[in-house]
Scaffold this motif. Structure first.
Motif, PDB file in Angstrom:
ATOM      1  N   ILE A 284       0.825  -1.210   0.000  1.00  0.00           N
ATOM      2  CA  ILE A 284       0.000   0.000   0.000  1.00  0.00           C
ATOM      3  C   ILE A 284       0.859   1.260   0.000  1.00  0.00           C
ATOM      4  CG2 ILE A 284      -1.658   1.337   1.380  1.00  0.00           C
ATOM      5  CD1 ILE A 284      -3.120  -1.210   2.010  1.00  0.00           C
TER       6      ILE A 284
ATOM      7  N   ILE B 217      -5.728   0.357  -5.526  1.00  0.00           N
ATOM      8  CA  ILE B 217      -5.768  -0.805  -4.642  1.00  0.00           C
ATOM      9  C   ILE B 217      -6.878  -1.765  -5.078  1.00  0.00           C
ATOM     10  CG2 ILE B 217      -6.349  -1.513  -2.282  1.00  0.00           C
ATOM     11  CD1 ILE B 217      -4.813   0.989  -1.349  1.00  0.00           C
ATOM     12  N   ALA B 218      -8.017  -1.206  -5.459  1.00  0.00           N
ATOM     13  CA  ALA B 218      -9.130  -2.040  -5.924  1.00  0.00           C
ATOM     14  C   ALA B 218      -8.751  -2.798  -7.202  1.00  0.00           C
ATOM     15  CB  ALA B 218     -10.366  -1.182  -6.167  1.00  0.00           C
TER      16      ALA B 218
ATOM     17  N   ALA C 239      -6.795  -5.826  -6.099  1.00  0.00           N
ATOM     18  CA  ALA C 239      -7.410  -6.666  -5.061  1.00  0.00           C
ATOM     19  C   ALA C 239      -7.748  -8.090  -5.491  1.00  0.00           C
ATOM     20  CB  ALA C 239      -8.650  -5.973  -4.504  1.00  0.00           C
TER      21      ALA C 239
ATOM     22  N   LEU D 237      -8.766   2.379   3.928  1.00  0.00           N
ATOM     23  CA  LEU D 237      -8.433   1.640   2.714  1.00  0.00           C
ATOM     24  C   LEU D 237      -8.679   0.141   2.890  1.00  0.00           C
ATOM     25  CD1 LEU D 237      -5.127   3.459   1.719  1.00  0.00           C
ATOM     26  CD2 LEU D 237      -7.322   3.594   0.514  1.00  0.00           C
ATOM     27  N   LEU D 238      -8.319  -0.391   4.049  1.00  0.00           N
ATOM     28  CA  LEU D 238      -8.483  -1.829   4.272  1.00  0.00           C
ATOM     29  C   LEU D 238      -9.945  -2.215   4.435  1.00  0.00           C
ATOM     30  CD1 LEU D 238      -5.447  -2.522   6.624  1.00  0.00           C
ATOM     31  CD2 LEU D 238      -5.714  -3.251   4.245  1.00  0.00           C
TER      32      LEU D 238
ATOM     33  N   PHE E 101     -11.274  -3.143   1.130  1.00  0.00           N
ATOM     34  CA  PHE E 101     -10.342  -3.997   0.389  1.00  0.00           C
ATOM     35  C   PHE E 101     -10.780  -5.459   0.464  1.00  0.00           C
ATOM     36  CE2 PHE E 101      -6.086  -6.261   0.579  1.00  0.00           C
ATOM     37  CZ  PHE E 101      -5.809  -6.136  -0.773  1.00  0.00           C
TER      38      PHE E 101
ATOM     39  N   VAL F  36     -10.259  -5.550   7.499  1.00  0.00           N
ATOM     40  CA  VAL F  36     -10.243  -5.860   6.060  1.00  0.00           C
ATOM     41  C   VAL F  36     -11.610  -6.311   5.575  1.00  0.00           C
ATOM     42  CG1 VAL F  36      -9.276  -7.388   4.291  1.00  0.00           C
ATOM     43  CG2 VAL F  36      -7.778  -6.416   6.039  1.00  0.00           C
TER      44      VAL F  36
END
Length: 302
Positions: free
Chosen positions: A187, A205-206, A209, A257-258, A261, A295
């Motif tokens: 990250i 990030i997506a 994933a 963010l997590l 995710f 998460v």
């Protein structure tokens, strides 16, 4: 723990020698970690593209003393897009896979996807195909040894002229199409790339994933290394570069963010804390426990 994040811990940072390794793993275990990433790039486990069996066994004997799940990190300079040294990179990666398996680790983090500024687009594409073919063949080796290769996104640093962003890593892993080749999402690296390319961090990030089998956390400010600052202390003062600082010392909104995710089930979460900050391992492990529980919570609630 959840079905998604099955273990969490820190990466070893010092010389990967039995005495130093034992001290680090004892600290991680005492701090409540359930996993550790072994920095094979700091070891004597492989020489000249061949496994150094006696050295690997010395390390394995240490690992067996702790109730931790293990992953491993390969050489920082590994690059399957390096046409001039391609066969050597492949040989080293094969040996690292064998060493990873001998240690009882289940994941090997792999670097790559680096090319020179100004390379003709057709040549970049040729090298990307070369990397895909190599990762597919190495995936077969990894499968025979019960190891997952996890291709990591790198940051834009002075010594990394061009490299895949998150979408590029996702495209490479998808093109490989091998069950033993996934991605490591770092990250912090993604934050630096988002700054460099003016990308949305959450979107990047997506993009990775669905392919993520291994997760690297760290804190930093997402600022590029554009000021000449020798030493960790000066970079920390300015908040520039790939800091690997303790949770909360930078600007990355890890919890938010997590929460959004969704990596693959069975992912191991590793915090890469610079050795300079090792007196903060207990606090980092406690933060990791909380983050692991976060998460995917936003997706579950939706």
């Amino acid at each position: 723990m959840t079905e998604t994040i099955v273990a969490y811990g820190l990466s070893t940072e010092g010389p990967c020698e039995p005495a130093a390794l034992e001290r680090e793993l004892a600290l991680f275990a005492e701090s409540g970690c359930t996993a550790a990433e072994i920095s094979l790039q700091n070891s004597l486990a492989v020489h000249a593209g061949r496994v150094n069996g006696p050295e690997v066994e010395r390390l394995a004997a240490v690992l067996r003393r702790f109730p931790l799940r293990y992953t491993a990190h390969g050489p920082l300079g590994m690059n399957l897009m390096d046409a001039a040294h391609h066969d050597l990179h492949v040989a080293v990666c094969r040996a690292m896979i064998e060493a990873t398996a001998a240690l009882g680790a289940t994941v090997l983090v792999v670097h790559g996807g680096v090319w020179e500024h100004g390379l003709a687009p057709a040549e970049v594409e040729r090298r990307k195909r070369m990397e895909v073919e190599a990762l597919r063949a190495l995936g077969d080796v990894a499968a025979r040894h019960g190891v997952m290769l996890a291709f990591e996104n790198l940051p834009p640093l002075p010594h990394i002229p061009e490299t895949h962003d998150a979408w590029g890593i996702a495209a490479q892993v998808e093109a490989v199409g091998h069950p033993n080749v996934g991605a490591t999402l770092d990250i912090g690296h993604a934050a630096m790339m988002a700054t460099a390319k003016q990308q949305d961090l959450a979107a990047s990030i997506a993009a990775m994933a669905p392919h993520v089998v291994h997760l690297h956390l760290q804190d930093q400010c997402g600022r590029l290394d554009t000021i000449r600052l020798p030493g960790t202390g000066e970079k920390l003062a300015y908040g520039t570069g790939d800091l690997h600082a303790p949770p909360g010392w930078g600007d990355i909104p890890l919890e938010r963010l997590l929460a959004g995710f969704a990596p693959r089930a069975g992912t191991v979460m590793i915090y890469e804390l610079s050795e300079r900050f090792f007196r903060f391992v207990p606090e980092t492990a406690a933060a990791l426990r909380r983050l692991a529980a976060r998460v995917g919570t936003a997706r579950q609630a939706a």
